[in-house]
Enzyme design. Sequence first.
Site, PDB file in Angstrom:
ATOM      1  N   LYS A  13     -10.800  -3.722   5.091  1.00 31.34           N
ATOM      2  CA  LYS A  13     -11.701  -2.847   4.409  1.00 31.34           C
ATOM      3  C   LYS A  13     -11.892  -3.531   3.108  1.00 31.34           C
ATOM      4  O   LYS A  13     -13.207  -3.561   2.695  1.00 31.34           O
ATOM      5  CB  LYS A  13     -10.786  -1.487   4.298  1.00 31.34           C
ATOM      6  CG  LYS A  13     -10.517  -0.506   5.165  1.00 31.34           C
ATOM      7  CD  LYS A  13      -9.946   0.743   4.983  1.00 31.34           C
ATOM      8  CE  LYS A  13      -8.745   0.695   4.214  1.00 31.34           C
ATOM      9  NZ  LYS A  13      -7.451   0.448   5.254  1.00 31.34           N
ATOM     10  N   ARG A  87      -8.087   9.334   2.572  1.00 31.90           N
ATOM     11  CA  ARG A  87      -7.283   8.918   3.677  1.00 31.90           C
ATOM     12  C   ARG A  87      -6.436  10.276   4.171  1.00 31.90           C
ATOM     13  O   ARG A  87      -5.569  10.142   4.973  1.00 31.90           O
ATOM     14  CB  ARG A  87      -5.833   8.252   2.947  1.00 31.90           C
ATOM     15  CG  ARG A  87      -6.083   6.778   3.297  1.00 31.90           C
ATOM     16  CD  ARG A  87      -4.985   6.163   2.452  1.00 31.90           C
ATOM     17  NE  ARG A  87      -4.375   4.972   2.694  1.00 31.90           N
ATOM     18  CZ  ARG A  87      -4.894   3.828   2.049  1.00 31.90           C
ATOM     19  NH1 ARG A  87      -5.661   3.768   1.454  1.00 31.90           N
ATOM     20  NH2 ARG A  87      -4.143   2.694   2.478  1.00 31.90           N
ATOM     21  N   ARG A 121      -0.698 -11.671   5.067  1.00 27.88           N
ATOM     22  CA  ARG A 121      -1.496 -11.596   3.900  1.00 27.88           C
ATOM     23  C   ARG A 121      -0.804 -11.838   2.578  1.00 27.88           C
ATOM     24  O   ARG A 121       0.253 -11.612   2.473  1.00 27.88           O
ATOM     25  CB  ARG A 121      -2.154 -10.067   3.728  1.00 27.88           C
ATOM     26  CG  ARG A 121      -2.666  -9.743   2.345  1.00 27.88           C
ATOM     27  CD  ARG A 121      -3.521  -8.507   2.842  1.00 27.88           C
ATOM     28  NE  ARG A 121      -2.773  -7.201   2.645  1.00 27.88           N
ATOM     29  CZ  ARG A 121      -3.106  -6.059   2.810  1.00 27.88           C
ATOM     30  NH1 ARG A 121      -4.594  -6.004   2.910  1.00 27.88           N
ATOM     31  NH2 ARG A 121      -2.730  -4.768   2.851  1.00 27.88           N
ATOM     32  N   ARG A 154       2.723  -8.311  -0.835  1.00 28.21           N
ATOM     33  CA  ARG A 154       3.192  -6.950  -1.250  1.00 28.21           C
ATOM     34  C   ARG A 154       4.167  -6.476  -0.596  1.00 28.21           C
ATOM     35  O   ARG A 154       4.381  -6.569   0.589  1.00 28.21           O
ATOM     36  CB  ARG A 154       1.751  -6.069  -0.796  1.00 28.21           C
ATOM     37  CG  ARG A 154       0.572  -6.144  -1.764  1.00 28.21           C
ATOM     38  CD  ARG A 154      -0.623  -5.570  -1.228  1.00 28.21           C
ATOM     39  NE  ARG A 154      -0.565  -4.315  -0.700  1.00 28.21           N
ATOM     40  CZ  ARG A 154      -1.682  -3.511  -0.192  1.00 28.21           C
ATOM     41  NH1 ARG A 154      -3.004  -4.008  -0.079  1.00 28.21           N
ATOM     42  NH2 ARG A 154      -1.307  -2.243   0.473  1.00 28.21           N
ATOM     43  N   ARG A 165       3.508   2.515   7.738  1.00 22.64           N
ATOM     44  CA  ARG A 165       2.111   2.540   7.453  1.00 22.64           C
ATOM     45  C   ARG A 165       1.321   3.031   8.427  1.00 22.64           C
ATOM     46  O   ARG A 165       0.281   3.749   8.411  1.00 22.64           O
ATOM     47  CB  ARG A 165       1.549   1.532   6.459  1.00 22.64           C
ATOM     48  CG  ARG A 165       2.305   1.407   5.264  1.00 22.64           C
ATOM     49  CD  ARG A 165       1.863  -0.002   4.634  1.00 22.64           C
ATOM     50  NE  ARG A 165       0.533  -0.100   4.314  1.00 22.64           N
ATOM     51  CZ  ARG A 165       0.145  -1.338   3.794  1.00 22.64           C
ATOM     52  NH1 ARG A 165       0.792  -2.582   4.022  1.00 22.64           N
ATOM     53  NH2 ARG A 165      -1.065  -1.420   3.570  1.00 22.64           N
TER      54      ARG A 165
HETATM   55  P1  AMP Z   1      -4.410   0.164   0.468  1.00 21.79           P
HETATM   56  O1  AMP Z   1      -4.720  -0.971  -0.701  1.00 21.79           O
HETATM   57  O2  AMP Z   1      -5.767   0.670   0.641  1.00 21.79           O
HETATM   58  O3  AMP Z   1      -3.673  -0.280   1.426  1.00 21.79           O
HETATM   59  O4  AMP Z   1      -3.442   1.034  -0.602  1.00 21.79           O
HETATM   60  C1  AMP Z   1      -2.188   0.663  -1.000  1.00 21.79           C
HETATM   61  C2  AMP Z   1      -1.277   2.021  -1.272  1.00 21.79           C
HETATM   62  O5  AMP Z   1      -2.236   2.799  -2.192  1.00 21.79           O
HETATM   63  C3  AMP Z   1      -1.363   3.022  -0.132  1.00 21.79           C
HETATM   64  O6  AMP Z   1      -0.285   2.627   0.812  1.00 21.79           O
HETATM   65  C4  AMP Z   1      -0.702   4.353  -0.688  1.00 21.79           C
HETATM   66  O7  AMP Z   1       0.514   4.356  -1.301  1.00 21.79           O
HETATM   67  C5  AMP Z   1      -1.846   4.165  -2.138  1.00 21.79           C
HETATM   68  N1  AMP Z   1      -3.253   4.670  -1.689  1.00 21.79           N
HETATM   69  C6  AMP Z   1      -4.396   4.118  -1.859  1.00 21.79           C
HETATM   70  N2  AMP Z   1      -5.503   4.932  -1.557  1.00 21.79           N
HETATM   71  C7  AMP Z   1      -4.838   6.130  -1.147  1.00 21.79           C
HETATM   72  C8  AMP Z   1      -5.295   7.313  -0.843  1.00 21.79           C
HETATM   73  N3  AMP Z   1      -6.711   7.593  -0.590  1.00 21.79           N
HETATM   74  N4  AMP Z   1      -4.487   8.400  -0.593  1.00 21.79           N
HETATM   75  C9  AMP Z   1      -3.045   8.306  -0.783  1.00 21.79           C
HETATM   76  N5  AMP Z   1      -2.709   7.306  -1.185  1.00 21.79           N
HETATM   77  C10 AMP Z   1      -3.368   6.125  -1.450  1.00 21.79           C
END
Ligand code: AMP
Length: 215
Positions: A13, A87, A121, A154, A165
């Site tokens: 994404k 999400r 990553r 990360r 996840r």
């Molecule tokens: P990402 O970089 O999109 O994988 O997001 C990293 C982390 O941020 C996720 O594992 C969640 O802890 C938090 N996060 C990001 N976007 C959301 C969302 N829309 N709803 C809830 N948690 C989020």
Amino acid sequence: MKFLIFGPPGSGKGTYSSEIEDKIDVEHIATGDMFREAVKKDTELGNKVEEYLDKGELVPDELVNEVVREKLKEIGMEGFILDGYPRTVEQAKFLEELVDIDALILLDVTDDIIIERLSSRRICKECGEVFNKLFNPPEEEGICDECGGELYQRKDDKPEVIKDRIETYEERSEPVISYFEDKIPFVVNKCREANAPIDGMVNNIIEGLEEKGLV
Ligand code: AMP
């Protein structure tokens, strides 16, 4: 145009959105990046979300919704590609009230690919640039090509967190697909190789958007 890019963790994404942002007139907004930035800067928001991020758990809806509302207000509610939001179905309903979305770009990848990609990553500590040992390695191992910063993994890309996840995605996020299915056009991008070249994937997405008259 107002697009959502949707898919499991590791589906590309963020990587694809950064490229799409350069090719069509949209701003890439990634809730995950906004949260990581807040944690790095040690802000009040950062303190509230840090634990969720480390464990790979979802940040509560009310908090995410507020952050997105502020951000969209800031950019005038148009010309964006939203990455990592909504999400949950609750977030999708909130977003719908806020603004009309033109299309959803769905990244369809298998669990094997997700695991392979996420565990390889690496992110720059300084500028946030993303690398992947599989298909987008830095020139010098452990060092950012862009700024010379140190690369790190990360906490939520460690194998024990990746599994959780994926489960969270299946339980809480996948229902968002059915929620939007009959409401807005979908552009589906299928990927069956962990190291599929980024350019090819991005071109497929843009062609899909063009075919539907969206760009
Ligand atoms: P990402 O970089 O999109 O994988 O997001 C990293 C982390 O941020 C996720 O594992 C969640 O802890 C938090 N996060 C990001 N976007 C959301 C969302 N829309 N709803 C809830 N948690 C989020």
